[in-house]
Write a protein that holds these residues in place. Sequence first.
Motif, PDB file in Angstrom:
ATOM      1  N   TRP A 246      13.989  10.502  -3.175  1.00  0.00           N
ATOM      2  CA  TRP A 246      15.187  10.099  -3.916  1.00  0.00           C
ATOM      3  C   TRP A 246      15.491   8.610  -3.801  1.00  0.00           C
ATOM      4  N   ALA A 247      15.513   8.070  -2.600  1.00  0.00           N
ATOM      5  CA  ALA A 247      15.867   6.656  -2.458  1.00  0.00           C
ATOM      6  C   ALA A 247      14.844   5.746  -3.130  1.00  0.00           C
ATOM      7  N   ALA A 248      13.548   6.066  -3.011  1.00  0.00           N
ATOM      8  CA  ALA A 248      12.499   5.221  -3.595  1.00  0.00           C
ATOM      9  C   ALA A 248      12.598   5.132  -5.118  1.00  0.00           C
ATOM     10  N   PRO A 249      12.710   6.248  -5.844  1.00  0.00           N
ATOM     11  CA  PRO A 249      12.818   6.112  -7.305  1.00  0.00           C
ATOM     12  C   PRO A 249      14.105   5.417  -7.745  1.00  0.00           C
ATOM     13  N   ILE A 250      15.208   5.605  -7.011  1.00  0.00           N
ATOM     14  CA  ILE A 250      16.438   4.883  -7.362  1.00  0.00           C
ATOM     15  C   ILE A 250      16.206   3.385  -7.242  1.00  0.00           C
TER      16      ILE A 250
ATOM     17  N   PHE B  43      15.169   3.848   1.695  1.00  0.00           N
ATOM     18  CA  PHE B  43      14.053   3.085   1.145  1.00  0.00           C
ATOM     19  C   PHE B  43      14.455   1.620   1.051  1.00  0.00           C
ATOM     20  N   MET B  44      13.519   0.739   1.380  1.00  0.00           N
ATOM     21  CA  MET B  44      13.716  -0.696   1.145  1.00  0.00           C
ATOM     22  C   MET B  44      12.470  -1.244   0.458  1.00  0.00           C
ATOM     23  N   ALA B  45      12.655  -2.300  -0.330  1.00  0.00           N
ATOM     24  CA  ALA B  45      11.524  -2.831  -1.103  1.00  0.00           C
ATOM     25  C   ALA B  45      11.829  -4.236  -1.588  1.00  0.00           C
ATOM     26  N   PHE B  46      10.787  -4.883  -2.124  1.00  0.00           N
ATOM     27  CA  PHE B  46      10.970  -6.136  -2.859  1.00  0.00           C
ATOM     28  C   PHE B  46       9.936  -6.191  -3.974  1.00  0.00           C
ATOM     29  N   ALA B  47      10.225  -7.008  -4.988  1.00  0.00           N
ATOM     30  CA  ALA B  47       9.320  -7.145  -6.136  1.00  0.00           C
ATOM     31  C   ALA B  47       9.691  -8.413  -6.915  1.00  0.00           C
TER      32      ALA B  47
ATOM     33  N   GLY C  85       0.809  -1.208   0.000  1.00  0.00           N
ATOM     34  CA  GLY C  85       0.000   0.000   0.000  1.00  0.00           C
ATOM     35  C   GLY C  85       0.844   1.261   0.000  1.00  0.00           C
ATOM     36  N   ALA C  86       2.005   1.237   0.646  1.00  0.00           N
ATOM     37  CA  ALA C  86       2.879   2.412   0.683  1.00  0.00           C
ATOM     38  C   ALA C  86       3.309   2.845  -0.716  1.00  0.00           C
ATOM     39  N   VAL C  87       3.414   1.874  -1.629  1.00  0.00           N
ATOM     40  CA  VAL C  87       3.837   2.173  -3.004  1.00  0.00           C
ATOM     41  C   VAL C  87       2.643   2.409  -3.912  1.00  0.00           C
ATOM     42  N   ASN C  88       1.587   1.646  -3.733  1.00  0.00           N
ATOM     43  CA  ASN C  88       0.546   1.586  -4.757  1.00  0.00           C
ATOM     44  C   ASN C  88      -0.798   2.201  -4.386  1.00  0.00           C
ATOM     45  N   GLU C  89      -1.003   2.578  -3.125  1.00  0.00           N
ATOM     46  CA  GLU C  89      -2.294   3.090  -2.692  1.00  0.00           C
ATOM     47  C   GLU C  89      -2.215   4.573  -2.324  1.00  0.00           C
TER      48      GLU C  89
ATOM     49  N   THR D 257       3.539   6.510   1.171  1.00  0.00           N
ATOM     50  CA  THR D 257       4.708   7.397   1.184  1.00  0.00           C
ATOM     51  C   THR D 257       5.721   7.071   0.099  1.00  0.00           C
ATOM     52  N   ALA D 258       5.490   6.015  -0.686  1.00  0.00           N
ATOM     53  CA  ALA D 258       6.508   5.555  -1.637  1.00  0.00           C
ATOM     54  C   ALA D 258       5.980   5.486  -3.066  1.00  0.00           C
TER      55      ALA D 258
END
Length: 624
Positions: free
Chosen positions: A588-592, A562-566, A525-529, A533-534
């Motif tokens: 900045w960290a999220a788009p990188i 930023f940390m993530a997985f996909a 949800g942080a990325v897609n909703e 915040t991301a």
Amino acid sequence: MNLENRRLVFILLFVFVGIVFTARLFYMQVVDDKWIERAGEVAKKKITIKPPRGILYDRNGEKIVANKTYYNLMFIEDDIEHLDTLAFSKLIGYSVDSIHLRFAEIRKELDRRTRSKTTGNDTVVNDYRSYLPHAFLKELSADEISEIAMDLSEFKGFYEEPMSMRDYPYPYGANIYGYLNEISGPELNADRRFYRVGDFIGRSGLEKYYEYELRGKKGTKVILTSSRGKLVDNFAGGKLDTNAQQGPPLHLGIDIILQAYGEELMKNKLGSIVAIEPSTGEILAMVSAPSYNPNLMVGTRNIRTNYQKLYKDTLKPFYPRPLAAEYPPGSIFKVVNALIGLQEGVIDENASFPCTRSWVGCHNHPPANSVSKAIQYSCNPYFYYEVKKIIQQGKYSNNFKDAAEGLAIWEKYMHSFGFGIRPETDIFGLRNGVIPNVEFYNHWYGEYRWAFSTIRSNSIGQGEVKLTPLQMANLAAIVANEGFYYEPHLVKSIGNEGPQEKFKVKKYTMVESKHFGAVKEGMRGAVNEAHGTARRARIKDIVVAGKTGTAQNPHGEDHSVFMAFAPFDDPKIAIAVFVENAGFGGTWAAPIASLMMEKYLTGTIADSLKEKRILDQRFTNINE
């Protein structure tokens, strides 16, 4: 003949034979010189054959660390005849005076100091031998040697000798590979069976960690030499000779295209990118910014030229930020605290807390009425309330003792995530990070003189908590795997043998897998909703789950985390990005991170404007 006479005969016979042999030995050693020469001619000598160093390949079979042939200009002084120093100086580009100085320097290089056990004084012993080969010029490239090779035959006693040194087809990954340098005295004394003066040894990175494997096995050639050390013949037709064996290749988990892309994105920035394959723990990319071209540190000539420049650079290109930089993780740490709260049973998935901004600052967002929403919105007060329930569980009536008990439990969970303990990855320079414990705060405040209100900043990844970027990326892998991980490592196989055994062990956290669903949904949800915040981490047609962080920095602008997985349903990559002095993590960290994941998963970048924005941004004054 009686017994006494027989005894006398035997004694006289032994005496006579002894006199004959003694006389013959005296004649051979003192009178007749040809026997001295013959003894010298039949002396056996072992010549060590150096093996080529093992090659490194990336996960797709690309050769990323190779060997390249260089040349030493050798000489044997006894073979030199009427050296025309003026002509020789023109050939090699040295002045006549420099040639004389070089001969003197070579003699000096072979001097060694010995300390007398009786007097305690140093004595200089010269190991220079005029009948043995010595290097006049070292590490000449193929182009350099070709300029002098045609005319070298005119100078008796000089010849070219090939040697192998490292070569990096891709000018990336310097902090991963490390570099080679001439062996030091203590290193030489530790293993004289393999190394000799002037040998190269891994100085850092994988070259150091896998030194034993990469160096291979030396061969030997047994020859007969004269008393002057010159070759007379092969011994026993070469039957005792052994072949040198090249070190096995190392197959890395690194994707060199992804590594190169990450280093490009981090140009003019300070920080790290670490990407991991969750299902194996293999490190896909490990960017330390700023970095340097690894070819700058090949051979003593380059090291003498470039080492001090790189070492004195105020931006510290030698510093392995992914492994050694310990940062406050910021709000990505909320994910861990949420999982501990769920496992301890102090909250459930639908726990709701007010966004009390008088307690701690927060941004505008809807009510955080569940764990997932609290992560999606990154609500600071929510996690203050939640972590207080972990630390102050009411097991003791004494508030301070209760906090100590709760923190001890919290610390055990943290260690199960690999925090506050040293990772076992296959590279040097690792730091543990910092997880403050009871002893830590007792030392600061005194025993039973602190409670949750004293240490509450740890709830949102501030305070005394610190993680390395490698640990942050591994946290993303743990969430992707719903509770387990493999120690992050760079080498997926040594030759055909696979990785070291310790990298095959599945490690479990203290949090059961059933609690990860709510946290993963919050990261999605942080990325897609809405109100996530991301949002800058979105990738077309790929569902990303991520968590932003903004780490407070008392020395300047906050750090972007930023940390993530996909992909969300079948994670192939887990990643952490840390950009120093860059502000909000989502900016900045999220788009990188999203660009890195898209590059790895699809091989292309759909949003060229996003890419250009990152490439153009500068957070340092690095000169390109």
